[in-house]
Design a protein around this motif. Structure first.
Motif, PDB file in Angstrom:
ATOM      1  N   ARG A  35      18.337  43.306  45.887  1.00 44.03           N
ATOM      2  CA  ARG A  35      19.707  42.941  46.529  1.00 44.03           C
ATOM      3  C   ARG A  35      19.780  44.055  47.756  1.00 44.03           C
ATOM      4  NH1 ARG A  35      23.429  45.242  41.321  1.00 44.03           N
ATOM      5  NH2 ARG A  35      22.692  47.002  41.609  1.00 44.03           N
TER       6      ARG A  35
ATOM      7  N   THR B 187      36.832  38.281  45.461  1.00 43.53           N
ATOM      8  CA  THR B 187      35.174  38.074  45.630  1.00 43.53           C
ATOM      9  C   THR B 187      34.806  36.596  45.969  1.00 43.53           C
ATOM     10  OG1 THR B 187      35.194  37.385  42.993  1.00 43.53           O
ATOM     11  CG2 THR B 187      35.250  39.860  43.745  1.00 43.53           C
TER      12      THR B 187
ATOM     13  N   SER C  22      31.165  34.220  46.613  1.00 49.24           N
ATOM     14  CA  SER C  22      29.690  34.218  46.696  1.00 49.24           C
ATOM     15  C   SER C  22      29.439  32.612  46.700  1.00 49.24           C
ATOM     16  CB  SER C  22      29.203  34.900  45.528  1.00 49.24           C
ATOM     17  OG  SER C  22      29.722  34.000  44.280  1.00 49.24           O
TER      18      SER C  22
ATOM     19  N   SER D 119      25.549  30.445  46.437  1.00 47.38           N
ATOM     20  CA  SER D 119      24.421  30.512  45.508  1.00 47.38           C
ATOM     21  C   SER D 119      23.373  29.351  45.718  1.00 47.38           C
ATOM     22  CB  SER D 119      24.227  30.911  44.009  1.00 47.38           C
ATOM     23  OG  SER D 119      25.086  29.712  43.341  1.00 47.38           O
TER      24      SER D 119
ATOM     25  N   TYR E  19      21.464  34.339  46.748  1.00 50.36           N
ATOM     26  CA  TYR E  19      22.974  34.713  46.682  1.00 50.36           C
ATOM     27  C   TYR E  19      23.367  35.444  47.682  1.00 50.36           C
ATOM     28  CZ  TYR E  19      22.083  34.176  41.431  1.00 50.36           C
ATOM     29  OH  TYR E  19      21.697  33.828  40.179  1.00 50.36           O
ATOM     30  N   SER E  20      24.561  35.157  48.098  1.00 45.81           N
ATOM     31  CA  SER E  20      25.245  36.099  49.168  1.00 45.81           C
ATOM     32  C   SER E  20      26.868  36.159  48.812  1.00 45.81           C
ATOM     33  CB  SER E  20      25.089  35.591  50.627  1.00 45.81           C
ATOM     34  OG  SER E  20      25.880  34.124  50.817  1.00 45.81           O
ATOM     35  N   GLY E  21      27.410  37.310  49.115  1.00 43.56           N
ATOM     36  CA  GLY E  21      28.846  37.298  48.703  1.00 43.56           C
ATOM     37  C   GLY E  21      29.416  38.411  49.331  1.00 43.56           C
ATOM     38  N   TYR E  22      30.665  38.697  49.009  1.00 45.76           N
ATOM     39  CA  TYR E  22      31.499  39.590  49.405  1.00 45.76           C
ATOM     40  C   TYR E  22      32.567  40.291  48.306  1.00 45.76           C
ATOM     41  CZ  TYR E  22      33.359  42.165  53.660  1.00 45.76           C
ATOM     42  OH  TYR E  22      33.674  43.184  54.320  1.00 45.76           O
TER      43      TYR E  22
END
Length: 450
Positions: free
Chosen positions: A213, A399, A401, A403, A417-420
């Motif tokens: 990650r 939050t 995300s 996927s 995955y990408s997220g914040y």
């Protein structure tokens, strides 16, 4: 009642197994043993604190005890975040399983958990009883306790072909639920095969990830300025039959993530469990369920940490989009019983640097799966919390995300995955503080169902 292919396969394996399982219809309640185990969970740590650690707070007197019985004596403690949000719930699950593993019901075991926490808070230490401890121990202990109870029984209910297989399952089940393993030894059931076993219709889907990650908690430029680390993740979905009426913990979800970043080894623990549910919106296209669920959440990364217990009402919907594509959606919301949120301006006692308070929780997600090979998802969670112990403040948690996953060979796949994550702190007497944690994850995954 319809039986799934996985359930049919398990029943066939069970019939053809040389040795039936040893999870039998053993319904006799053993109150004496449950009480001894429940008391031991109090007495052992108290004795260690008193005789070995010689901790002054363990030298409780009748005067301390009677003063703790007053409602005005209850306060908020100053323990470390991990102690309050992980150690207390874990301790609570021993109270729970001291009764649950002696054949008491979910509700009766829950009451035993509350009683255990109350006795410890009033009679276990000289310090005043703690509001946050009795909530974390009781609520979190019940969730973790029933989850470990169900998982250990699920493992023991799988058919065994050899005595060696049976003993391996006994050991694994005992690691998950030590009190149940102890009671099986005391009853002479450890490793034995007994006719008349209860049929366990539950299924467990497990996904294990190992990957890399990339994140950036400082510059918020994850691509060019981010840091890399290795992480591992286990996602577990427990389903007890495809019935319309749901009882406590007929379904639950566990997410456990560990990593090598600078925050802590354990980065996330999330448990979501059904309490009650049934079919709804029967006249609307698709299949819909309304489910009341309990949630336990622990989150720790380089940007911030967070912990909470909440109760939500969820609308789960399933749609068939063509012959080979399915869409699953979730809309959820409800009260947060208690949340712990970091406060850089707070120095409460010796070690507490976070606020406590109730709030509200909302969640939404959509997952599209096609051709039994590809899966795409999007998820959002929002929270609002008001501080009742700490600096005057309120907090927002966001939050989000996305996927994507592809099954590349048999049970192996690749997940992206990408997220914040964003935590906003709004303070009455201090400057506001915002913490951000953008991330990207790439992992090799292995899926299994049994």
């Amino acid at each position: 009642m319809a039986v799934s292919k996985q359930q049919a396969r398990w029943i066939s394996d069970r019939i053809n197994a040389k040795l039936p399982d040893s999870v039998v219809n053993y319904q006799k309640k053993n109150f004496l043993r449950a009480g001894i185990e429940w008391f031991s969970i109090q007495a052992i740590p108290a004795s260690v604190n008193y005789f070995i650690r010689k901790d002054p707070v363990s030298h409780i007197s009748f005067k301390n005890f009677f003063s703790h019985l007053k409602f005005s004596a209850w306060t908020w403690d100053d323990n470390l975040f991990a102690t309050n949000q992980i150690a207390h719930p874990y301790h609570g699950q021993f109270y729970f399983n001291s009764f649950r593993s002696n054949n008491f019901s979910f509700l009766q075991s829950t009451l035993a958990t509350v009683a255990g926490s109350y006795v410890w808070e009033t009679a276990g230490e000289t310090e005043p009883p703690s509001i946050n401890d009795i909530i974390n121990t009781s609520f979190g202990g019940t969730i973790l306790g029933e989850m470990t109870h169900r998982l250990s029984h699920h493992i023991l209910a799988r058919p065994s072909l050899t005595k060696g297989q049976r003993n391996k399952k006994e050991i694994l089940a005992m690691l998950i639920n030590p009190i149940n393993g102890l009671n099986r030894l005391l009853d002479g059931r450890w490793g034995n095969t007994i006719k008349g076993a209860v049929i366990d219709s539950s299924l467990v889907h497990t996904e294990v990830e190992l990957g890399i990650r990339r994140f950036d908690a400082k510059e918020h430029n994850v691509l060019s300025r981010g840091k890399n680390d290795i992480y591992a993740r286990v996602k577990l979905i427990y389903n007890n039959d495809d019935i319309d009426k749901k009882k406590p913990f007929d379904d639950f979800f566990l997410n456990l993530e560990i990593g090598s970043d600078d925050s802590s080894i354990v980065n996330a623990v999330n448990v979501s469990a059904s309490l009650y549910g049934n079919r709804i919106l029967s006249n609307v296209t698709g299949r819909h369920r309304g489910i009341v669920s309990a949630h336990f959440d622990f989150l720790r990364n380089e940007a911030f940490y967070y912990g909470s217990q909440s109760i939500n009402y969820n609308i789960y919907s399933n749609f068939n989009v063509g012959h080979h594509t399915k869409l699953t959606t979730l809309l959820s919301g409800g009260p947060v019983v208690l949340a712990a949120v970091p406060d850089p301006y707070l120095h409460f006692g010796e070690s507490r640097t976070y606020d406590y308070g109730p709030g509200a929780d909302v969640r939404a997600s959509a997952i599209l799966s096609t051709l039994n090979r590809f899966k795409f998802g999007i998820e959002y969670r929002g929270g609002y919390f008001v501080t009742i112990s700490g600096n005057k403040s309120h907090h927002y948690l966001h939050t989000a995300s996305t996927s994507a996953s592809v099954r590349i060979w048999k049970n192996f796949g690749i997940n992206l995955y990408s997220g914040y994550f964003r935590l906003e702190g709004h303070y009455q007497n201090h400057n506001n503080v915002n913490k951000d944690y953008p991330f990207i994850r790439l992992a090799l995954a292995y899926n299994s169902e049994y």
